[in-house]
Write a protein that holds these residues in place. Sequence first.
Motif, PDB file in Angstrom:
ATOM      1  N   GLU A 320      12.975   3.741   2.440  1.00  0.00           N
ATOM      2  CA  GLU A 320      12.814   3.834   0.985  1.00  0.00           C
ATOM      3  C   GLU A 320      12.641   2.446   0.378  1.00  0.00           C
ATOM      4  O   GLU A 320      11.795   2.235  -0.506  1.00  0.00           O
ATOM      5  CB  GLU A 320      14.026   4.545   0.372  1.00  0.00           C
ATOM      6  N   THR A 321      13.421   1.479   0.859  1.00  0.00           N
ATOM      7  CA  THR A 321      13.307   0.105   0.359  1.00  0.00           C
ATOM      8  C   THR A 321      11.939  -0.470   0.672  1.00  0.00           C
ATOM      9  O   THR A 321      11.292  -1.108  -0.182  1.00  0.00           O
ATOM     10  CB  THR A 321      14.404  -0.780   0.975  1.00  0.00           C
ATOM     11  N   LEU A 322      11.456  -0.254   1.894  1.00  0.00           N
ATOM     12  CA  LEU A 322      10.128  -0.739   2.259  1.00  0.00           C
ATOM     13  C   LEU A 322       9.059  -0.109   1.372  1.00  0.00           C
ATOM     14  O   LEU A 322       8.174  -0.811   0.848  1.00  0.00           O
ATOM     15  CB  LEU A 322       9.845  -0.422   3.725  1.00  0.00           C
ATOM     16  N   ALA A 323       9.134   1.194   1.169  1.00  0.00           N
ATOM     17  CA  ALA A 323       8.126   1.875   0.364  1.00  0.00           C
ATOM     18  C   ALA A 323       8.125   1.372  -1.074  1.00  0.00           C
ATOM     19  O   ALA A 323       7.058   1.154  -1.667  1.00  0.00           O
ATOM     20  CB  ALA A 323       8.360   3.384   0.399  1.00  0.00           C
ATOM     21  N   VAL A 332       0.770  -0.517  -3.299  1.00  0.00           N
ATOM     22  CA  VAL A 332       0.489   0.291  -2.110  1.00  0.00           C
ATOM     23  C   VAL A 332       1.522   1.408  -2.029  1.00  0.00           C
ATOM     24  O   VAL A 332       2.722   1.165  -2.184  1.00  0.00           O
ATOM     25  CB  VAL A 332       0.548  -0.572  -0.824  1.00  0.00           C
ATOM     26  N   LEU A 333       1.048   2.636  -1.766  1.00  0.00           N
ATOM     27  CA  LEU A 333       1.962   3.768  -1.700  1.00  0.00           C
ATOM     28  C   LEU A 333       1.894   4.442  -0.332  1.00  0.00           C
ATOM     29  O   LEU A 333       0.835   4.872   0.117  1.00  0.00           O
ATOM     30  CB  LEU A 333       1.619   4.800  -2.778  1.00  0.00           C
ATOM     31  N   VAL A 334       3.061   4.494   0.334  1.00  0.00           N
ATOM     32  CA  VAL A 334       3.252   5.299   1.544  1.00  0.00           C
ATOM     33  C   VAL A 334       4.481   6.167   1.302  1.00  0.00           C
ATOM     34  O   VAL A 334       5.248   5.930   0.375  1.00  0.00           O
ATOM     35  CB  VAL A 334       3.444   4.420   2.804  1.00  0.00           C
ATOM     36  N   ILE A 335       4.697   7.164   2.148  1.00  0.00           N
ATOM     37  CA  ILE A 335       5.869   8.022   1.978  1.00  0.00           C
ATOM     38  C   ILE A 335       6.946   7.586   2.960  1.00  0.00           C
ATOM     39  O   ILE A 335       6.709   7.557   4.173  1.00  0.00           O
ATOM     40  CB  ILE A 335       5.532   9.497   2.200  1.00  0.00           C
ATOM     41  N   PRO A 336       8.123   7.231   2.472  1.00  0.00           N
ATOM     42  CA  PRO A 336       9.193   6.814   3.393  1.00  0.00           C
ATOM     43  C   PRO A 336       9.665   7.959   4.269  1.00  0.00           C
ATOM     44  O   PRO A 336       9.728   9.121   3.846  1.00  0.00           O
ATOM     45  CB  PRO A 336      10.306   6.354   2.440  1.00  0.00           C
ATOM     46  N   SER A 338      12.522   8.671   5.106  1.00  0.00           N
ATOM     47  CA  SER A 338      13.738   9.307   4.583  1.00  0.00           C
ATOM     48  C   SER A 338      13.420  10.598   3.840  1.00  0.00           C
ATOM     49  O   SER A 338      14.252  11.508   3.778  1.00  0.00           O
ATOM     50  CB  SER A 338      14.478   8.341   3.653  1.00  0.00           C
ATOM     51  N   ARG A 339      12.212  10.686   3.282  1.00  0.00           N
ATOM     52  CA  ARG A 339      11.821  11.907   2.571  1.00  0.00           C
ATOM     53  C   ARG A 339      11.569  13.073   3.535  1.00  0.00           C
ATOM     54  O   ARG A 339      11.428  14.213   3.109  1.00  0.00           O
ATOM     55  CB  ARG A 339      10.589  11.639   1.713  1.00  0.00           C
ATOM     56  N   PHE A 340      11.462  12.745   4.819  1.00  0.00           N
ATOM     57  CA  PHE A 340      11.375  13.760   5.868  1.00  0.00           C
ATOM     58  C   PHE A 340      12.673  13.818   6.688  1.00  0.00           C
ATOM     59  O   PHE A 340      12.708  14.416   7.752  1.00  0.00           O
ATOM     60  CB  PHE A 340      10.199  13.466   6.802  1.00  0.00           C
ATOM     61  N   HIS A 341      13.703  13.113   6.202  1.00  0.00           N
ATOM     62  CA  HIS A 341      15.001  13.048   6.877  1.00  0.00           C
ATOM     63  C   HIS A 341      14.910  12.355   8.234  1.00  0.00           C
ATOM     64  O   HIS A 341      15.653  12.679   9.169  1.00  0.00           O
ATOM     65  CB  HIS A 341      15.623  14.452   7.018  1.00  0.00           C
ATOM     66  N   VAL A 342      13.984  11.401   8.338  1.00  0.00           N
ATOM     67  CA  VAL A 342      13.833  10.581   9.542  1.00  0.00           C
ATOM     68  C   VAL A 342      13.733   9.129   9.090  1.00  0.00           C
ATOM     69  O   VAL A 342      12.789   8.754   8.398  1.00  0.00           O
ATOM     70  CB  VAL A 342      12.577  10.956  10.354  1.00  0.00           C
ATOM     71  N   GLU A 343      14.690   8.310   9.470  1.00  0.00           N
ATOM     72  CA  GLU A 343      14.709   6.910   9.013  1.00  0.00           C
ATOM     73  C   GLU A 343      13.826   6.043   9.912  1.00  0.00           C
ATOM     74  O   GLU A 343      13.411   6.446  10.997  1.00  0.00           O
ATOM     75  CB  GLU A 343      16.159   6.397   8.976  1.00  0.00           C
ATOM     76  N   ASN A 344      13.509   4.820   9.385  1.00  0.00           N
ATOM     77  CA  ASN A 344      12.712   3.822  10.099  1.00  0.00           C
ATOM     78  C   ASN A 344      11.304   4.312  10.425  1.00  0.00           C
ATOM     79  O   ASN A 344      10.710   3.936  11.442  1.00  0.00           O
ATOM     80  CB  ASN A 344      13.413   3.350  11.378  1.00  0.00           C
ATOM     81  N   HIS A 345      10.747   5.147   9.553  1.00  0.00           N
ATOM     82  CA  HIS A 345       9.379   5.624   9.668  1.00  0.00           C
ATOM     83  C   HIS A 345       8.756   5.665   8.270  1.00  0.00           C
ATOM     84  O   HIS A 345       9.473   5.684   7.266  1.00  0.00           O
ATOM     85  CB  HIS A 345       9.314   7.041  10.252  1.00  0.00           C
ATOM     86  N   PHE A 346       7.453   5.692   8.225  1.00  0.00           N
ATOM     87  CA  PHE A 346       6.753   6.057   6.995  1.00  0.00           C
ATOM     88  C   PHE A 346       5.501   6.835   7.369  1.00  0.00           C
ATOM     89  O   PHE A 346       4.944   6.679   8.451  1.00  0.00           O
ATOM     90  CB  PHE A 346       6.405   4.842   6.121  1.00  0.00           C
ATOM     91  N   ARG A 347       5.072   7.718   6.444  1.00  0.00           N
ATOM     92  CA  ARG A 347       3.839   8.480   6.670  1.00  0.00           C
ATOM     93  C   ARG A 347       2.692   7.762   5.999  1.00  0.00           C
ATOM     94  O   ARG A 347       2.778   7.373   4.822  1.00  0.00           O
ATOM     95  CB  ARG A 347       3.960   9.905   6.111  1.00  0.00           C
ATOM     96  N   PHE A 348       1.620   7.571   6.757  1.00  0.00           N
ATOM     97  CA  PHE A 348       0.474   6.795   6.277  1.00  0.00           C
ATOM     98  C   PHE A 348      -0.793   7.604   6.532  1.00  0.00           C
ATOM     99  O   PHE A 348      -1.059   8.027   7.652  1.00  0.00           O
ATOM    100  CB  PHE A 348       0.399   5.458   7.025  1.00  0.00           C
ATOM    101  N   SER A 349      -1.604   7.799   5.488  1.00  0.00           N
ATOM    102  CA  SER A 349      -2.871   8.514   5.621  1.00  0.00           C
ATOM    103  C   SER A 349      -4.008   7.508   5.695  1.00  0.00           C
ATOM    104  O   SER A 349      -4.168   6.663   4.814  1.00  0.00           O
ATOM    105  CB  SER A 349      -3.082   9.440   4.429  1.00  0.00           C
ATOM    106  N   SER A 350      -4.823   7.594   6.754  1.00  0.00           N
ATOM    107  CA  SER A 350      -5.837   6.575   6.996  1.00  0.00           C
ATOM    108  C   SER A 350      -7.272   7.092   6.972  1.00  0.00           C
ATOM    109  O   SER A 350      -8.205   6.339   7.253  1.00  0.00           O
ATOM    110  CB  SER A 350      -5.576   5.892   8.343  1.00  0.00           C
ATOM    111  N   ALA A 351      -7.492   8.352   6.641  1.00  0.00           N
ATOM    112  CA  ALA A 351      -8.850   8.916   6.626  1.00  0.00           C
ATOM    113  C   ALA A 351      -9.527   8.605   5.295  1.00  0.00           C
ATOM    114  O   ALA A 351      -9.815   9.479   4.475  1.00  0.00           O
ATOM    115  CB  ALA A 351      -8.802  10.414   6.884  1.00  0.00           C
TER     116      ALA A 351
END
Length: 375
Positions: A320-323, A332-336, A338-351
């Motif tokens: 969340e802090t990184l996002a 820049v907007l990515v989804i942390p 933590s919003r999927f209940h998984v820490e140390n990840h983010f969701r990134f759309s690249s298409a």
Amino acid sequence: MFHPFDVEQFLSELEHGVKYNYSESGVHPMTLKELVELAGLDPDVLWNTMLDYPQVNGTTLLREKISAMYPGSTPDNILVTVGATEANTLIANTLLERGDSMVAFRPIYEQLTGDVRNRGVEVRYVDMDPDNGWAIDPAAVMAAVDETTKVVHVINPNNPTGRVLSAREREGIIAAAAKVGAWIVADEVYIGTERDTDEATPSFWGSYDKVMVLNSTSKAYGLPGLRLGWLVGPQDAITACWRRHEYASVATSVMSMKLAEAALAEPARTVLVERARRLIRTGFETLTEALAIHHNVFSVAPPHASAMSFVRFNLPIDSETLAMRLVREQDVLVIPGSRFHVENHFRFSSALPEAHLKEGLRRLNEVVEDVLRSA
């Protein structure tokens, strides 16, 4: 107790106005002009469309186009909805009630799971294995079901990881559902977005007698603004959902149905899917090149499908802090995670268009460098 929709709350509060948005889950959207030209649609068809209430369960032509994608179905097995979102809501209203349980696989896009939790339904999560490409253990699925389980919910390909179920995993899910007579509710909105093959991910339709499939024009077709989805299922279950659809929305818009009729007709449908796969494949290559700059920080299990990657990072800050730093400092907007209940990840759309993608990734790496300097 009300459970907010964590991912959509994050998006609805932040996504509009941000310059470099990598939080979406579909491919770069098309303009209306691009769709009309690609589908060979005479604009006069649109200009002469009566803006009246449409056929409530979906136009016959549109349901015929959708039915053709699901062997063994007829238009009576199809209900057109206001996006896959409404399809999920109808499932929650129709197949589940307080005291029931549902099995789902985590990490997951929490729309259906959150909705049913708010209705007093227990959700039992089976965690996917991050160290094994987000695999699912069929034995854990079997252990999670019992006589209260009315639905086994699967998103295939998965959101947020992009994983496609193996044949063994599919068989395990079907066996667990069959053991207790539960429905399989299969969210298949990412079929057609395969990254490493031109073969479409198999649908759950036809694999078991109690299957409800949902899909939409948003992800593989690049048409999220149509807000048009559908349900495929046994006729009695579709009719029950239709009755609830009349309460929820009455119908999706007549213009959306007219445009979807054109988009799902061949050759337009194939061209749209090919466009999505091109964007997904080139975008993922660009993403991995940028992540390699900090190879000790980032790792990602390559998604089998979808426009998304669920990126793992090794930094002394949480997701969340990184996002939020990315939003504030770099637009820049990515989804942390933590919003999927998984820490140390983010969701990134690249298409996305390459220049836009590369600039946002450069900004992401700037923040990473600053975090590392301050550590």
